[in-house]
Design a protein around this motif. Structure first.
Motif, mmCIF file in Angstrom:
data_model
loop_
_atom_site.group_PDB
_atom_site.id
_atom_site.type_symbol
_atom_site.label_atom_id
_atom_site.label_comp_id
_atom_site.label_asym_id
_atom_site.label_seq_id
_atom_site.Cartn_x
_atom_site.Cartn_y
_atom_site.Cartn_z
ATOM 1 N N UNK A 1 35.926 53.131 -28.373
ATOM 2 C CA UNK A 1 35.449 53.239 -29.700
ATOM 3 C C UNK A 1 34.682 53.749 -29.758
ATOM 4 N N UNK A 2 33.285 54.575 -30.647
ATOM 5 C CA UNK A 2 31.836 55.164 -30.960
ATOM 6 C C UNK A 2 32.669 55.002 -31.870
ATOM 7 N N UNK A 3 30.970 54.431 -32.163
ATOM 8 C CA UNK A 3 29.933 54.378 -33.467
ATOM 9 C C UNK A 3 29.307 55.555 -33.829
ATOM 10 N N UNK A 4 29.099 55.893 -35.078
ATOM 11 C CA UNK A 4 27.993 56.694 -35.464
ATOM 12 C C UNK A 4 27.666 56.489 -36.795
ATOM 13 N N UNK A 5 25.939 56.638 -36.799
ATOM 14 C CA UNK A 5 25.062 55.612 -37.173
ATOM 15 C C UNK A 5 24.786 56.501 -38.220
ATOM 16 N N UNK A 6 24.105 56.067 -39.280
ATOM 17 C CA UNK A 6 23.642 57.389 -40.174
ATOM 18 C C UNK A 6 22.800 58.413 -40.066
ATOM 19 N N UNK A 7 22.658 57.974 -39.317
ATOM 20 C CA UNK A 7 21.972 59.115 -38.760
ATOM 21 C C UNK A 7 22.414 60.342 -37.825
ATOM 22 N N UNK A 8 23.769 59.785 -37.451
ATOM 23 C CA UNK A 8 24.249 60.690 -37.200
ATOM 24 C C UNK A 8 23.968 60.464 -35.017
ATOM 25 N N UNK A 9 23.676 59.812 -34.702
ATOM 26 C CA UNK A 9 23.260 59.796 -32.947
ATOM 27 C C UNK A 9 24.586 58.926 -32.815
ATOM 28 N N UNK A 10 25.000 59.238 -32.014
ATOM 29 C CA UNK A 10 26.392 58.746 -31.267
ATOM 30 C C UNK A 10 25.783 57.612 -30.385
ATOM 31 N N UNK A 11 26.519 56.616 -30.726
ATOM 32 C CA UNK A 11 26.491 55.363 -28.799
ATOM 33 C C UNK A 11 27.265 55.433 -28.366
ATOM 34 N N UNK A 12 27.241 55.336 -26.810
ATOM 35 C CA UNK A 12 27.374 56.248 -25.172
ATOM 36 C C UNK A 12 28.878 54.604 -25.598
ATOM 37 N N UNK A 13 29.829 55.518 -25.047
ATOM 38 C CA UNK A 13 31.116 55.409 -24.495
ATOM 39 C C UNK A 13 31.093 54.027 -23.726
ATOM 40 N N UNK A 14 31.810 53.037 -24.007
ATOM 41 C CA UNK A 14 31.333 51.823 -23.476
ATOM 42 C C UNK A 14 32.492 51.163 -22.787
ATOM 43 N N UNK B 1 20.965 51.077 -46.971
ATOM 44 C CA UNK B 1 21.276 52.856 -46.772
ATOM 45 C C UNK B 1 21.250 53.419 -45.261
ATOM 46 N N UNK B 2 21.757 52.402 -44.263
ATOM 47 C CA UNK B 2 21.755 52.341 -43.066
ATOM 48 C C UNK B 2 23.948 52.286 -42.844
ATOM 49 N N UNK B 3 24.050 53.271 -41.973
ATOM 50 C CA UNK B 3 26.054 52.537 -42.372
ATOM 51 C C UNK B 3 26.099 53.115 -41.147
ATOM 52 N N UNK B 4 27.300 52.537 -40.223
ATOM 53 C CA UNK B 4 27.811 53.178 -39.127
ATOM 54 C C UNK B 4 29.465 53.272 -39.296
ATOM 55 N N UNK B 5 29.865 54.408 -38.704
ATOM 56 C CA UNK B 5 30.969 54.125 -38.589
ATOM 57 C C UNK B 5 31.784 54.339 -37.012
ATOM 58 N N UNK B 6 33.130 53.370 -37.261
ATOM 59 C CA UNK B 6 33.472 53.413 -35.622
ATOM 60 C C UNK B 6 34.514 53.920 -36.086
ATOM 61 N N UNK B 7 34.908 54.767 -34.437
ATOM 62 C CA UNK B 7 36.517 55.438 -34.824
ATOM 63 C C UNK B 7 36.588 55.428 -33.247
ATOM 64 N N UNK B 8 38.715 55.364 -33.285
ATOM 65 C CA UNK B 8 39.228 54.828 -31.871
ATOM 66 C C UNK B 8 39.113 56.951 -31.105
ATOM 67 N N UNK B 9 38.667 56.757 -30.051
ATOM 68 C CA UNK B 9 38.983 58.486 -29.897
ATOM 69 C C UNK B 9 40.109 58.269 -28.389
ATOM 70 N N UNK B 10 40.376 59.010 -28.157
ATOM 71 C CA UNK B 10 41.845 59.068 -27.770
ATOM 72 C C UNK B 10 41.643 60.120 -26.681
ATOM 73 N N UNK B 11 41.932 59.668 -25.475
ATOM 74 C CA UNK B 11 41.471 61.171 -24.023
ATOM 75 C C UNK B 11 42.950 60.733 -23.396
#
Length: 189
Positions: A15-28, A51-61
């Motif tokens: 599960x990755x989180x992308x902040x409105x500033x387009x910075x990604x959190x590290x995989x956890x 004004x600040x939002x974050x988007x979460x998404x599941x990335x599969x590999x």
């Protein structure tokens, strides 16, 4: 049908989180993929500031892509999710003349893979509290009538080529013995 003929390489979900500033959190958190519904692919949440939002998404590999990027890995999942089968498949694939997990073979192929159940380790320590990890491994080979193979294990340890695959870290005889075995395991790493 052999395991290698019927096994399907699983995917992991991060599960990755992308902040409105387009910075990604590290995989956890990694877990064996079991069920991904469409609604879990994207979620919107807001912080205290509108004004600040974050988007979460599941990335599969593929699990082999993840394993090949690290010297140490811990596979976690619910009972029945395929952790033991995955470990068996990886071990057999590494010993195969034609591995089907090329990234894993490239990263770990020079190592000697040794499978040991954590339950065996803790049973040994319960009987012999002073047993070292070498004593446990020697006993494991002895229990299979393969004492002569332990010299290969010793060589692999000496030149840092031992790939220790420990299955069932939650399967101990009692908590104090499990704690002792896990401390040995950590010091070995």
């Amino acid at each position: 049908i052999s395991l290698s003929e019927r096994f399907v390489v699983p995917h992991l979900v991060n599960n990755e989180t992308i902040l409105s500033s387009n910075s990604r959190s590290k995989p956890n958190v990694f877990d064996l993929a079991t069920d991904l519904s469409d609604e879990s692919d994207r979620r919107q949440e807001t912080f205290s500031s509108p004004a600040e939002t974050k988007e979460s998404r599941d990335v599969r590999f593929r699990v082999d892509d993840w394993i090949s990027t690290s010297k140490r890995a811990l596979i976690v999942g619910v009972a029945g999710s395929g952790k033991t089968t995955l470990l068996r498949y990886i071990l057999l694939d590494l010993l195969s003349p034609e591995p089907t997990l090329p990234a894993v073979a490239k990263q770990l192929g020079r190592n000697l893979p040794i499978w040991i159940p954590f339950a065996y380790w803790t049973h040994t320590l319960r009987r012999e509290p002073g047993a070292s990890i070498l004593d446990v491994l020697r006993g494991w080979f002895h229990s299979w009538g393969e004492d002569q193979l332990f010299s290969l294990v010793q060589e692999a340890i000496d030149d840092e080529r031992l790939l220790l695959i420990v299955d069932g870290l939650d399967e101990w005889v009692d908590e104090p013995t499990g704690t002792l075995a896990f401390a040995q395991f950590e010091s070995f790493l």
